[in-house]
Motif scaffolding. Structure first.
Motif, PDB file in Angstrom:
ATOM      1  N   GLY A   1      12.649  27.505  58.568  1.00 35.09           N
ATOM      2  CA  GLY A   1      13.748  26.791  57.929  1.00 35.09           C
ATOM      3  C   GLY A   1      14.948  26.677  58.842  1.00 35.09           C
ATOM      4  N   ARG A   2      15.295  27.765  59.513  1.00 37.23           N
ATOM      5  CA  ARG A   2      16.440  27.725  60.436  1.00 37.23           C
ATOM      6  C   ARG A   2      16.197  26.734  61.568  1.00 37.23           C
ATOM      7  N   ALA A   3      14.964  26.684  62.049  1.00 39.43           N
ATOM      8  CA  ALA A   3      14.646  25.740  63.127  1.00 39.43           C
ATOM      9  C   ALA A   3      14.798  24.301  62.639  1.00 39.43           C
ATOM     10  N   LEU A   4      14.399  24.037  61.390  1.00 39.48           N
ATOM     11  CA  LEU A   4      14.513  22.694  60.846  1.00 39.48           C
ATOM     12  C   LEU A   4      15.963  22.279  60.625  1.00 39.48           C
ATOM     13  N   LEU A   5      16.830  23.274  60.388  1.00 41.79           N
ATOM     14  CA  LEU A   5      18.215  22.984  60.016  1.00 41.79           C
ATOM     15  C   LEU A   5      19.220  23.194  61.139  1.00 41.79           C
ATOM     16  N   GLU A   6      18.744  23.465  62.336  1.00 40.02           N
ATOM     17  CA  GLU A   6      19.649  23.865  63.407  1.00 40.02           C
ATOM     18  C   GLU A   6      20.674  22.793  63.778  1.00 40.02           C
ATOM     19  N   ASP A   7      20.421  21.543  63.393  1.00 44.79           N
ATOM     20  CA  ASP A   7      21.362  20.468  63.740  1.00 44.79           C
ATOM     21  C   ASP A   7      22.477  20.303  62.710  1.00 44.79           C
ATOM     22  N   GLU A   8      22.432  21.064  61.598  1.00 48.59           N
ATOM     23  CA  GLU A   8      23.429  20.866  60.549  1.00 48.59           C
ATOM     24  C   GLU A   8      24.069  22.175  60.087  1.00 48.59           C
ATOM     25  N   PRO A   9      24.513  23.035  60.992  1.00 46.38           N
ATOM     26  CA  PRO A   9      25.020  24.352  60.589  1.00 46.38           C
ATOM     27  C   PRO A   9      26.293  24.309  59.757  1.00 46.38           C
ATOM     28  N   SER A  10      27.074  23.245  59.862  1.00 41.19           N
ATOM     29  CA  SER A  10      28.331  23.198  59.125  1.00 41.19           C
ATOM     30  C   SER A  10      28.136  22.821  57.664  1.00 41.19           C
ATOM     31  N   LEU A  11      26.971  22.275  57.316  1.00 38.69           N
ATOM     32  CA  LEU A  11      26.730  21.814  55.953  1.00 38.69           C
ATOM     33  C   LEU A  11      25.537  22.480  55.285  1.00 38.69           C
ATOM     34  N   VAL A  12      24.604  23.004  56.061  1.00 39.40           N
ATOM     35  CA  VAL A  12      23.362  23.534  55.493  1.00 39.40           C
ATOM     36  C   VAL A  12      23.000  24.845  56.179  1.00 39.40           C
ATOM     37  N   ARG A  13      22.592  25.822  55.383  1.00 41.38           N
ATOM     38  CA  ARG A  13      22.174  27.108  55.946  1.00 41.38           C
ATOM     39  C   ARG A  13      20.867  27.572  55.305  1.00 41.38           C
ATOM     40  N   MET A  14      20.106  28.354  56.059  1.00 40.96           N
ATOM     41  CA  MET A  14      18.916  29.041  55.553  1.00 40.96           C
ATOM     42  C   MET A  14      19.201  30.526  55.629  1.00 40.96           C
ATOM     43  N   VAL A  15      19.165  31.218  54.500  1.00 42.73           N
ATOM     44  CA  VAL A  15      19.501  32.632  54.433  1.00 42.73           C
ATOM     45  C   VAL A  15      18.288  33.423  53.963  1.00 42.73           C
ATOM     46  N   GLN A  16      17.960  34.473  54.690  1.00 41.51           N
ATOM     47  CA  GLN A  16      16.895  35.363  54.234  1.00 41.51           C
ATOM     48  C   GLN A  16      17.503  36.380  53.274  1.00 41.51           C
ATOM     49  N   GLY A  17      17.038  36.361  52.040  1.00 39.57           N
ATOM     50  CA  GLY A  17      17.573  37.269  51.037  1.00 39.57           C
ATOM     51  C   GLY A  17      16.642  37.371  49.854  1.00 39.57           C
ATOM     52  N   ASP A  18      16.837  38.412  49.061  1.00 39.88           N
ATOM     53  CA  ASP A  18      16.019  38.658  47.885  1.00 39.88           C
ATOM     54  C   ASP A  18      16.764  38.118  46.669  1.00 39.88           C
TER      55      ASP A  18
ATOM     56  N   ALA B   1      27.049  37.986  48.176  1.00 40.68           N
ATOM     57  CA  ALA B   1      27.960  38.592  49.149  1.00 40.68           C
ATOM     58  C   ALA B   1      27.572  38.283  50.587  1.00 40.68           C
ATOM     59  N   ASP B   2      26.447  37.649  50.790  1.00 39.00           N
ATOM     60  CA  ASP B   2      25.981  37.355  52.144  1.00 39.00           C
ATOM     61  C   ASP B   2      27.038  36.518  52.877  1.00 39.00           C
ATOM     62  N   PRO B   3      27.413  36.892  54.106  1.00 39.70           N
ATOM     63  CA  PRO B   3      28.460  36.160  54.826  1.00 39.70           C
ATOM     64  C   PRO B   3      28.165  34.676  55.002  1.00 39.70           C
ATOM     65  N   ALA B   4      26.898  34.332  55.230  1.00 40.25           N
ATOM     66  CA  ALA B   4      26.563  32.919  55.425  1.00 40.25           C
ATOM     67  C   ALA B   4      26.722  32.137  54.123  1.00 40.25           C
ATOM     68  N   VAL B   5      26.406  32.772  52.995  1.00 36.99           N
ATOM     69  CA  VAL B   5      26.585  32.121  51.698  1.00 36.99           C
ATOM     70  C   VAL B   5      28.074  31.919  51.432  1.00 36.99           C
ATOM     71  N   ARG B   6      28.853  32.979  51.646  1.00 36.29           N
ATOM     72  CA  ARG B   6      30.296  32.916  51.381  1.00 36.29           C
ATOM     73  C   ARG B   6      31.023  31.957  52.324  1.00 36.29           C
ATOM     74  N   GLU B   7      30.525  31.841  53.540  1.00 32.22           N
ATOM     75  CA  GLU B   7      31.171  30.957  54.506  1.00 32.22           C
ATOM     76  C   GLU B   7      31.022  29.494  54.115  1.00 32.22           C
ATOM     77  N   LEU B   8      29.865  29.175  53.521  1.00 32.85           N
ATOM     78  CA  LEU B   8      29.590  27.765  53.231  1.00 32.85           C
ATOM     79  C   LEU B   8      29.981  27.359  51.813  1.00 32.85           C
TER      80      LEU B   8
ATOM     81  N   ASP C   1      15.570  32.418  50.719  1.00 30.36           N
ATOM     82  CA  ASP C   1      14.179  32.816  50.515  1.00 30.36           C
ATOM     83  C   ASP C   1      13.984  34.184  51.161  1.00 30.36           C
ATOM     84  N   ASN C   2      13.010  34.941  50.648  1.00 33.39           N
ATOM     85  CA  ASN C   2      12.800  36.289  51.201  1.00 33.39           C
ATOM     86  C   ASN C   2      11.701  36.347  52.243  1.00 33.39           C
ATOM     87  N   ASP C   3      11.015  35.249  52.460  1.00 36.09           N
ATOM     88  CA  ASP C   3       9.891  35.253  53.396  1.00 36.09           C
ATOM     89  C   ASP C   3      10.389  34.990  54.814  1.00 36.09           C
TER      90      ASP C   3
END
Length: 272
Positions: free
Chosen positions: A113-130, A139-146, A104-106
């Motif tokens: 979102g990151r606060a809600l997901l902080e317990d599941e970093p290996s399976l779920v990520r929140m990425v700020q992007g357009d 190409a975002d590293p967090a997207v590519r990592e997961l 999401d870009n907001d």
């Protein structure tokens, strides 16, 4: 959330579609301007709060179907807050190893979102992007990592494309994501219809002119074109919800307005 705690770069006086959606779902991550716009929409379409919840259940049906097809990777574009029957919770019921990236870009949405997901970093990520920039998102590293794009990925573009105006070439944007996917991947789209009940949707479009992202409904052919050469699964591009993606026994659909349901086109396409 109060207007006084808006982070740097966020204008709390301009309504945001994701936060309006959050308010309609009963969430608390919204500002006064978001609530005021939501209430104006409710004066035009009083059924909106119930229909928003029903649309959210439809998202759950999409995810359940995709998991049933063996999909274990999800890219949820324009996700809003990952709450209220979110993608990863639904996917993990049947597939605990499923990986989900929300985009999401907001900045307010992403921070919470990151606060809600902080317990599941290996399976779920929140990425700020357009989401209008497929190259940057993919190409975002967090997207590519997961996510492994050499294997099937389900890209969810649910209730987001009608906030991308024609001038920004939305079909080219979606093509950028389709081209990056491996065979066996899926694209799910839900989009406000511009050719079914225009006398009702036109009033909502007018209200959204005051939001950060004006609403751009589209006709059947325009929505169908988002799938390119992907094979639409049965029943194809649907207009309506309940009849196409049936809800489970015991779920209350009595409040569902069939005419309001016709304001949405939805479908899932598969890359051959």
């Amino acid at each position: 959330m109060t207007d006084e705690v808006a982070p740097a770069g966020v204008d709390p006086t301009i309504p945001n579609a994701a936060r309006v959606y959050d308010y309609l779902l009963g969430g608390k991550d919204n500002f006064r301007a978001d609530r005021e716009l939501a209430e104006l929409v409710l004066t035009v379409l009083p059924e909106t709060r119930d229909s928003t919840r029903m649309y959210r259940r439809m998202v759950g049906r999409f995810v359940e179907y995709l998991v049933g097809q063996g999909v274990r990777q999800f890219l949820d574009l324009g996700s809003g807050l990952p709450a209220h029957q979110n993608v990863h919770e639904i996917a993990h019921r049947s597939a605990p190893d499923a990986r989900v990236v929300y985009v999401d870009n907001d900045p307010v949405v992403c921070a919470h979102g990151r606060a809600l997901l902080e317990d599941e970093p290996s399976l779920v990520r929140m990425v700020q992007g357009d989401v209008r920039d497929p190259g940057a998102v993919l190409a975002d590293p967090a997207v590519r990592e997961l996510l492994d794009f050499s294997r099937p990925v389900a890209v969810l573009m649910l209730f987001i494309l009608h906030f991308v105006p024609d001038a920004e070439r939305p079909h080219d944007i979606v093509e950028g994501y389709r081209d990056a996917l491996a065979p066996g991947s899926y694209l799910a789209v839900a989009h406000v219809a511009g050719d079914t009940v225009p006398e009702r949707i036109d009033q909502v479009v007018e209200l959204y002119k005051h939001a950060s992202s004006p609403m751009c409904p589209r006709g059947e052919a325009e929505v169908r074109a988002f799938f390119g050469d992907f094979e639409l699964i049965e029943p194809g591009l649907a207009n309506g919800v309940v009849e196409v993606w049936p809800f489970g026994d015991g779920e209350d659909t009595a409040f569902w307005d069939p005419e309001l349901a016709r304001m949405i086109y939805s479908g899932i396409g598969r890359k051959k």
